[in-house]
Design a protein around this motif. Structure first.
Motif, mmCIF file in Angstrom:
data_model
loop_
_atom_site.group_PDB
_atom_site.id
_atom_site.type_symbol
_atom_site.label_atom_id
_atom_site.label_comp_id
_atom_site.label_asym_id
_atom_site.label_seq_id
_atom_site.Cartn_x
_atom_site.Cartn_y
_atom_site.Cartn_z
ATOM 1 N N UNK A 24 0.855 -1.184 0.000
ATOM 2 C CA UNK A 24 0.000 0.000 0.000
ATOM 3 C C UNK A 24 0.890 1.233 0.000
ATOM 4 N N UNK A 25 0.676 2.124 -0.959
ATOM 5 C CA UNK A 25 1.556 3.289 -1.064
ATOM 6 C C UNK A 25 0.864 4.613 -0.756
ATOM 7 N N UNK A 26 -0.450 4.660 -0.848
ATOM 8 C CA UNK A 26 -1.129 5.902 -0.454
ATOM 9 C C UNK A 26 -2.601 5.661 -0.184
ATOM 10 N N UNK A 27 -3.167 6.611 0.535
ATOM 11 C CA UNK A 27 -4.602 6.638 0.816
ATOM 12 C C UNK A 27 -5.104 8.036 0.553
ATOM 13 N N UNK A 28 -6.256 8.140 -0.058
ATOM 14 C CA UNK A 28 -6.910 9.438 -0.177
ATOM 15 C C UNK A 28 -8.380 9.266 0.186
ATOM 16 N N UNK A 29 -8.916 10.233 0.898
ATOM 17 C CA UNK A 29 -10.321 10.176 1.291
ATOM 18 C C UNK A 29 -10.959 11.512 0.978
ATOM 19 N N UNK A 39 -17.097 25.183 6.319
ATOM 20 C CA UNK A 39 -17.367 23.814 5.878
ATOM 21 C C UNK A 39 -17.197 23.729 4.370
ATOM 22 N N UNK A 40 -17.022 22.494 3.869
ATOM 23 C CA UNK A 40 -16.895 22.294 2.432
ATOM 24 C C UNK A 40 -16.208 20.990 2.104
ATOM 25 N N UNK A 41 -16.025 20.765 0.827
ATOM 26 C CA UNK A 41 -15.437 19.531 0.327
ATOM 27 C C UNK A 41 -13.920 19.555 0.487
ATOM 28 N N UNK A 42 -13.351 18.429 0.958
ATOM 29 C CA UNK A 42 -11.900 18.337 1.116
ATOM 30 C C UNK A 42 -11.438 16.924 0.777
ATOM 31 N N UNK A 43 -10.141 16.822 0.479
ATOM 32 C CA UNK A 43 -9.516 15.516 0.246
ATOM 33 C C UNK A 43 -8.311 15.404 1.174
ATOM 34 N N UNK A 44 -8.264 14.295 1.914
ATOM 35 C CA UNK A 44 -7.097 13.976 2.737
ATOM 36 C C UNK A 44 -6.266 12.946 1.983
ATOM 37 N N UNK A 45 -4.940 13.157 1.956
ATOM 38 C CA UNK A 45 -4.037 12.238 1.260
ATOM 39 C C UNK A 45 -2.871 11.877 2.172
ATOM 40 N N UNK A 46 -2.493 10.614 2.155
ATOM 41 C CA UNK A 46 -1.328 10.132 2.912
ATOM 42 C C UNK A 46 -0.480 9.321 1.941
ATOM 43 N N UNK A 47 0.808 9.707 1.800
ATOM 44 C CA UNK A 47 1.704 9.053 0.853
ATOM 45 C C UNK A 47 2.909 8.465 1.582
ATOM 46 N N UNK A 48 3.284 7.246 1.182
ATOM 47 C CA UNK A 48 4.549 6.649 1.592
ATOM 48 C C UNK A 48 5.624 7.230 0.667
ATOM 49 N N UNK A 49 6.607 7.930 1.241
ATOM 50 C CA UNK A 49 7.632 8.591 0.409
ATOM 51 C C UNK A 49 8.926 7.805 0.305
ATOM 52 N N UNK A 50 9.014 6.648 0.959
ATOM 53 C CA UNK A 50 10.245 5.857 0.854
ATOM 54 C C UNK A 50 10.439 5.384 -0.586
#
Length: 565
Positions: free
Chosen positions: A290-295, A413-424
């Motif tokens: 798994x290399x990233x997650x976005x919600x 309030x409003x629409x947003x995207x959260x992102x988490x990336x593995x940078x290794x």
């Protein structure tokens, strides 16, 4: 029964005394006190006076007073009247009988005590079912009693209407009438006929298994068919796989699982065979992860924030740190190529440890070149180079669990995207290197474009990776989360927009329970719930898990993606 008050016959003082004792509670108390006085020596004179008064009444009676009795007809239904609950009674007609028959009939009756439920007292157009009065000379008790018990009614006839006398000498004695309602026989239940099964048609596959290349580990192939079939998986077309009788074929040793697998679905109308899924074993050491997650979700006021969690690990099996890039997009979503309306104007990003300790935050990335460069290297969509109110952090983390929390910095309030990336860098990946093993996002799930989108990427290698995907709704109640999504549905879509798997109720699937326990997911319990899950081996690529309410409902939900070793 005798009428105590006889029209025009009793001497006036006696009539007054008895009438007051009958109608005034205070005088009843006084009468009780008087009895105590009469027991004393001083009461002898009073007793003598009372004896004289009684003698006077006796003389009047002998002189021809009219007496009354309560009649229920002939043969009638004398008290006590025994009846059965649920059965209509034989009506009881009440009347006063005079002896001699010289007195005028009453104009009304009063009832105190209790009328049996289901019965009514009076005449047509003037019935009562509880204490009160009726204006008639001959009231009737009728109906169907509903409740077993013993019911005592006190009946009193009056010369005037509405249960009120026109003088002090125009009411009868109080007659007691008792009704005993017996329980009816227990009815024999009518057997429910066994419905004739309606042919549903032969099974048809709605989800096909996917061919994958693996280096080893757990392999999960998924298939599902319509019309309530039973399942049996086969290896190489003819060999049944022992115990493989569900929608998920779970192979614990992928290194020895090479072959072609099919699923046969069968019901009373026929059978169907799925497409074949080939499992290929590759000796490559370059294993995907798994290399990233976005919600993506709407961010509102607390508690309707956007929470994105991740775990670096596996804990206890790796050492060192892992550098992650975390982004909270808002204004960037309103720009090309997205052009999304209603984006969160000023997202605030806060990072928390598993102990709920905040260790980093940001309220505007300010065009940081390091963030821009790192985002480009991991394939994140560009924010440009100008400062915006989008927020980002670059953080080295030890093995453990972390949460990114996104809210409006000014309470908006409003629409947003959260992102988490593995940078290794992928080239440095090794079994002892920390990696993303669990990604999750919690948000308020709406309808239409406001459902919860959880994206993830399997990369860093050429092999497939088995994942457990869960959409929790009812299960969150045990975690003290309020306003949960009642019936979450999870739909898995690949980067081409093709739906490859769906679930709308995990059904206490034993394979899902087994792997959820193995990866440390919180328990859903042993019974089926409306939470949904997928256990599936996926080729390297990008995927989106969409969470919505099956019936269009809304509420809090968590989407989780776990690496299954």
């Amino acid at each position: 029964m005798q009428l105590t008050l006889l029209r025009g016959r009793l001497s006036f003082p006696a009539a007054i005394l008895v009438a007051l004792l009958q109608r005034s509670p205070a005088l009843r108390v006084a009468a009780a006190a008087a009895e105590a006085v009469l027991e004393s020596p001083v009461g002898n004179m009073i007793r003598a006076a009372a004896a004289s008064l009684a003698a006077l009444g006796a003389v009047d009676s002998v002189a021809g007073a009219t007496s009354y009795t309560l009649s229920t007809g002939s043969p009638g239904q004398p008290s006590p009247y025994s009846v059965t609950a649920g059965s209509q009674i034989e009506a009881v007609a009440f009347a006063l009988e005079a002896n001699p028959p010289t007195a005028a009939p009453p104009e009304s009756w009063t009832v105190t005590g209790s009328i049996p439920p289901g019965l009514e007292f009076g005449v047509s157009g003037d019935f009562i079912t509880s204490p009160g009065f009726v204006n008639t000379a001959n009231p009737i008790l009728e109906g169907t009693p509903t409740t077993p018990g013993v019911y005592t009614m006190q009946l009193q006839a009056w010369e005037g209407p509405d249960g009120m006398s026109e003088g002090v000498d125009t009411s009868s004695d109080v007659f007691t009438y008792e009704v005993i309602v017996n329980a009816g026989p227990t009815p024999t239940p009518t057997p429910t006929p066994t419905p004739t099964p309606t042919p549903a048609g032969a099974p048809a596959f709605t989800m096909q298994p996917i061919s994958v290349t693996v280096a080893g580990g757990t392999v999960a192939l998924d298939a599902a068919a319509s019309n309530s079939p039973s399942y049996q998986w086969f290896l190489n077309g003819s060999k049944p796989v022992a115990g493989a009788t569900g929608t998920i074929l779970l192979l614990s040793n992928g290194a020895a699982a090479a072959g072609s697998y099919t699923c046969v679905a069968t019901n009373s109308d026929g059978s169907a065979t799925s497409a074949a899924a080939t499992v290929t074993v590759s000796p490559s050491a370059n294993v995907s992860r798994l290399t990233n997650l976005s919600a993506r979700a709407d961010v509102g006021a607390n508690p309707n924030l956007l929470f994105a969690g991740f775990a670096s690990g596996p804990s206890g099996q790796v050492t060192g740190t892992q550098t992650v890039l975390i982004r909270a997009s808002g204004p960037a979503l309103a720009l090309a190529p997205f052009l999304l309306a209603g984006a969160l104007a000023d997202p605030e990003l806060q990072m928390f440890t598993n102990a709920d300790v905040m260790f980093a935050s940001d309220t505007g990335w300010q065009g940081n070149p390091q963030i821009a460069s790192l985002a480009a290297s991991v394939g994140a969509f560009p924010w440009g180079t100008s400062p915006t109110k989008d927020s980002a952090l670059i953080e080295p983390v030890n093995p453990g669990s972390y949460t990114a929390q996104i809210s409006g910095a000014s309470g908006d309030a409003g629409l947003s995207i959260a992102e988490i990336y593995d940078t290794n860098p992928f080239a440095t990946d090794a079994p002892s290197t920390p990696r993303l093993v669990n990604l999750s996002a919690r948000a308020q799930v709406g309808t239409g474009a406001d459902i919860l989108f959880g994206g993830f990427t399997i990369g860093g290698g050429s092999t497939a990776r088995t994942v457990l995907i869960r959409a929790s709704g009812p299960a969150l109640i045990a975690l003290q989360v309020t306003g949960t999504l009642p019936d979450p549905q999870v739909v898995l879509v690949n980067s081409a927009g093709v739906v490859i798997a769906t679930n709308s109720g995990w059904g206490a699937n034993p394979e899902i329970t087994l792997e959820a326990n193995a990866v440390g997911a919180f328990s859903w319990g042993p019974s089926p719930t409306k939470d949904s899950a997928l256990l599936i081996t996926l080729p390297a690529g990008s995927y989106t898990a969409q969470v919505s309410g099956v019936s269009g409902d809304t509420g809090q939900s968590i989407i989780e993606v776990y690496e299954v070793p």
